[in-house]
Design a protein around this motif. Structure first.
Motif: not given
Ligand code: GLU
Length: 279
Positions: A35-61
């Motif tokens: 199995r290959f899992l995906l985890r978003i390491e977004d605990i750092d609220g000052t550096r992480c942005r929700p729009e990059f999460v969508d970008g990551i999913l899109e880039d990986l796909a």
């Protein structure tokens, strides 16, 4: 069964270095029927942005990767990290640290020769010396505080530790090089070291594939596994891919993003090849 994961922090779009890491984890899992899992390491609220999460999913796909099960978001798992912290606290291995960055810097400058670890100068231990009434008084007064691991105590409790890297062989863990690391930050009951260690265990990861820039951190993770009674996965720290001029394609460098390569007309197969995985 082999379970691997890719665990990006959504602080920007993915670049070739990320693609290499993700493709390696994916390959190791799929080659073994795992199995290959995906985890978003977004605990750092000052550096992480929700729009990059969508970008990551899109880039990986787009690059041709599929993952199993739900995407785990660290920002939604604070209760898991809180439980881990509580456990360490009950064992007497944590202490509250009230220092600000400026105070730590000033203390290091005062002391002259502060030892350096893999992440920079070690915490000088100021708050470790506070007595219990003083700690309680400061907490009661609402002073913000982080929770640090008392490394000497933790080391003594855990004893000799080692772990195995598929590429680099057996490694003795030397977490003491990091000093009293922060495990709970002032604003949240987690830190990178704590969250990554707990998540890998909770997600049943058996092989951690990641860049060798995180090699030293694994010593801390191995220590936390021992203290929290968690299994130790196998590791494979890959070398960091470099461009034609030999420059590291690390996240801090201005490496081309997958989105930019895509816009420039590169195909997913081109990008897989550039990231070290020709079809
Ligand atoms: N989130 C980390 C990063 O993007 C990776 C953590 C890990 O693979 O253990 O650098």
């Amino acid at each position: 069964m082999i379970v691997t994961r890719f665990a990006p922090s959504p602080t920007g779009r993915l670049h070739l270095g990320h693609a290499h890491s993700a493709l390696l984890g994916h390959r190791r899992a799929r080659d073994a029927g795992g199995r290959f899992l995906l985890r978003i390491e977004d605990i750092d609220g000052t550096r992480c942005r929700p729009e990059f999460v969508d970008g990551i999913l899109e880039d990986l796909a787009w690059v041709g990767l599929d993952w199993d099960g739900e995407v785990r978001r660290q920002s939604q798992r604070m209760a898991d990290y809180r439980r881990g912290l509580d456990r360490l606290e009950t064992s007497g291995l944590l202490y509250p640290c009230f220092c600000t960055r400026t105070e730590i810097k000033a203390e290091i400058e005062r002391s002259g020769a502060a030892p350096h670890g893999p992440d920079g100068p070690l915490y000088p231990g100021t708050c470790r010396a506070l007595d219990e009434p003083e700690r309680r008084a400061r907490i009661a007064a609402g002073r913000p505080h982080a929770l640090r691991l008392d490394m000497a105590r933790a080391r003594a409790a855990a004893g000799y530790l080692h772990w195995h890297d598929r590429r680099l062989g057996d490694r003795a863990a030397e977490p003491e090089r990091f000093g009293d690391v922060v495990l709970g930050r002032k604003e949240m009951p987690a830190s990178y070291h704590l969250a990554v260690t707990l998540d890998d265990a909770l997600q049943g990861v058996t092989l951690v594939t990641r860049g060798e820039d995180l090699l030293a951190s694994t010593d801390v993770h191995r220590l936390l596994q021992a203290l929290l009674g968690l299994p130790t996965p196998a590791y494979e720290h890959h070398s960091l891919i470099v461009d034609a001029e030999g420059r590291r394609l690390a996240k801090r460098d201005a490496a081309p993003t997958l989105a930019a390569l895509r816009q420039a007309g590169r195909s997913p197969a081109d990008v897989r090849a550039m990231a070290g995985f020709p079809d």
